[in-house]
Design an enzyme around this catalytic site. Structure first.
Site, mmCIF file in Angstrom:
data_model
loop_
_atom_site.group_PDB
_atom_site.id
_atom_site.type_symbol
_atom_site.label_atom_id
_atom_site.label_comp_id
_atom_site.label_asym_id
_atom_site.label_seq_id
_atom_site.Cartn_x
_atom_site.Cartn_y
_atom_site.Cartn_z
ATOM 1 C CD GLU A 112 -0.861 0.851 3.626
ATOM 2 O OE1 GLU A 112 -1.264 1.998 3.358
ATOM 3 O OE2 GLU A 112 -0.977 0.329 4.752
ATOM 4 C CE LYS A 168 -6.944 7.385 5.330
ATOM 5 N NZ LYS A 168 -7.149 7.652 6.759
ATOM 6 C CB VAL A 200 -5.714 -1.693 4.046
ATOM 7 C CG1 VAL A 200 -6.134 -3.155 3.971
ATOM 8 C CG2 VAL A 200 -4.439 -1.549 4.880
ATOM 9 C CG ASP A 247 -14.095 6.736 11.859
ATOM 10 O OD1 ASP A 247 -13.857 5.905 10.957
ATOM 11 O OD2 ASP A 247 -13.387 7.731 12.071
ATOM 12 C CG ASP A 272 -8.531 -0.419 5.661
ATOM 13 O OD1 ASP A 272 -8.660 0.160 4.560
ATOM 14 O OD2 ASP A 272 -7.603 -0.180 6.460
ATOM 15 C CE LYS A 275 0.019 2.498 14.842
ATOM 16 N NZ LYS A 275 -0.090 2.804 13.414
HETATM 17 N N1 PSU Z 1 -3.030 1.983 10.529
HETATM 18 C C1 PSU Z 1 -1.719 2.150 10.740
HETATM 19 N N2 PSU Z 1 -0.948 2.780 9.822
HETATM 20 C C2 PSU Z 1 -1.469 3.257 8.658
HETATM 21 C C3 PSU Z 1 -2.872 3.054 8.423
HETATM 22 C C4 PSU Z 1 -3.595 2.408 9.377
HETATM 23 O O1 PSU Z 1 -1.235 1.728 11.772
HETATM 24 O O2 PSU Z 1 -0.743 3.853 7.830
HETATM 25 C C5 PSU Z 1 -3.465 3.512 7.131
HETATM 26 C C6 PSU Z 1 -3.688 2.298 6.194
HETATM 27 O O3 PSU Z 1 -3.440 2.690 4.860
HETATM 28 C C7 PSU Z 1 -5.167 2.006 6.389
HETATM 29 C C8 PSU Z 1 -5.723 3.386 6.597
HETATM 30 O O4 PSU Z 1 -5.764 1.356 5.287
HETATM 31 O O5 PSU Z 1 -4.754 4.067 7.372
HETATM 32 C C9 PSU Z 1 -7.066 3.360 7.285
HETATM 33 O O6 PSU Z 1 -7.605 4.627 7.307
HETATM 34 P P1 PSU Z 1 -9.127 4.847 7.791
HETATM 35 O O7 PSU Z 1 -9.136 4.507 9.235
HETATM 36 O O8 PSU Z 1 -9.393 6.301 7.514
HETATM 37 O O9 PSU Z 1 -9.960 3.935 6.948
HETATM 38 MN MN MN Z 2 -12.622 6.284 9.240
#
Ligand code: PSU
Ligand code: MN
Length: 308
Positions: A26, A87, A107, A137, A141, A158
């Site tokens: 990614e 993003k 992802v 939220d 993914d 995380k």
């Molecule tokens: N979690 C991490 N590092 C990251 C991401 C998530 O520890 O870089 C990134 C990944 O690309 C993941 C995205 O797909 O953040 C998820 O973002 P959101 O929660 O906005 O869907």
């Molecule tokens: Mn989100």
């Protein structure tokens, strides 16, 4: 190639035609997940790690609105240095295309593009999931994992996320959560979370066999392979928790939400741990690239056996 909107390098086209091992990577981690200059170094190191383990890396990103599978070193530099990248998750591809933007694929976005061109194995750091800060939220993914048949190697998720809710969602959507040499779902910086995976598998071959069993039976979801961070770089859950609480409280106080929330939490935690988390982050990414390359090797062996 199945999707005419995607441009592949000749090396990757060749690997797909010959069924040699390929690993997708990614790029949100490069554009939004890591600080400079570590982001470029990491992007290069992950590609090298994959090559050293006998597979071809395919970093996926958007450059000037073009969806690219495989980047040259100059293009990696362009992406890592760019200050105005989008993003890109599922809803954002069309925005990046019509506005001719550079973008880092999440992802979900990476899985979509990789599957469109016929790839099966993908390495990342941590997946997005269900956030604690606001009720709705939930990362795209999770939907992608439910719908796109790929093996996704990560270090869990995380603890900035609601991990029990994230695992419940994956269970509801029928996504196997495999622990690589562990029974416990790893929490990115930490090897432990107190939560169980749905299956433990101990070798890349077992993972390839598992994927075939899942898909040959007709299941369409991804297989999430969780690979604990190497012990030497792990940070205990007890040590991480206060930092996570501070970052989360700040996000709520500042009203940060939507796509900005994950990058905000990642950045604050890196600051609060004074770089310790960054070192851990780089270590687990390389560890995942290595495992993904070994799994891709096993997948390609199976493909060749079928052809004999
Ligand atoms: N979690 C991490 N590092 C990251 C991401 C998530 O520890 O870089 C990134 C990944 O690309 C993941 C995205 O797909 O953040 C998820 O973002 P959101 O929660 O906005 O869907
Ligand atoms: Mn989100």
């Amino acid at each position: 190639m199945k999707n005419a909107n995607i441009t592949l390098t000749s090396e990757i086209t060749h690997a797909l035609n010959l069924n040699t091992p390929l690993v997708a990577l990614e790029s949100t981690v490069i554009t939004h997940g890591l600080p400079r200059p570590q982001n470029l170094q990491l992007a290069r190191d992950m590609e090298k790690q994959i090559r050293d383990a006998g597979a071809t890396p395919a970093t996926i990103a958007l450059l000037e609105g073009n969806i690219r599978v495989g980047l040259s070193d100059a293009e990696l530099v362009q992406l890592a240095d760019s200050t105005s990248t989008l993003k890109v998750s599922h809803r954002d591809f069309a925005t990046a295309i019509v506005k001719k933007m550079d973008g880092g694929t999440t992802v979900a976005g990476t899985m979509f593009a990789a599957h469109q061109v016929g790839m099966q194995v993908f390495a990342t750091g941590g997946i997005g999931g269900v956030h604690k800060e606001s009720a709705f939220d939930i990362s795209t993914d999770l939907r992608a994992l439910a719908e796109i048949p790929m093996i996704v190697v990560c270090a869990g998720a995380k603890a900035i996320l609601d991990l029990p809710a994230t695992l419940e969602y994956l269970e509801t959507m029928g996504v196997p959560v495999v622990g690589y040499q562990t029974d416990e779902f790893p929490a990115f910086y930490s090897r432990e979370s107190g939560l169980k995976v749905s299956a433990r598998l101990d070798s890349p071959k077992e993972i390839a066999d598992f994927a075939h069993a899942h898909w040959n039976f007709g299941m369409r979801s991804a297989i999430l392979v969780t690979n604990p961070i190497p012990a030497a770089d792990a940070i205990s859950a007890a040590e991480m928790q206060p930092m996570i609480d501070i970052a989360s409280a700040e996000a709520i106080a500042k009203g940060i939400h939507g796509q900005a929330l994950t990058p905000f939490l990642l950045g604050r935690i890196s600051e609060l741990t004074q770089g310790k988390s960054l070192k851990a982050n780089l270590s687990l990414l390389l560890n995942n690239a290595h495992l993904a390359a070994l799994i891709a090797g096993e997948m390609s062996k199976k493909q060749h056996m079928k052809m004999i």
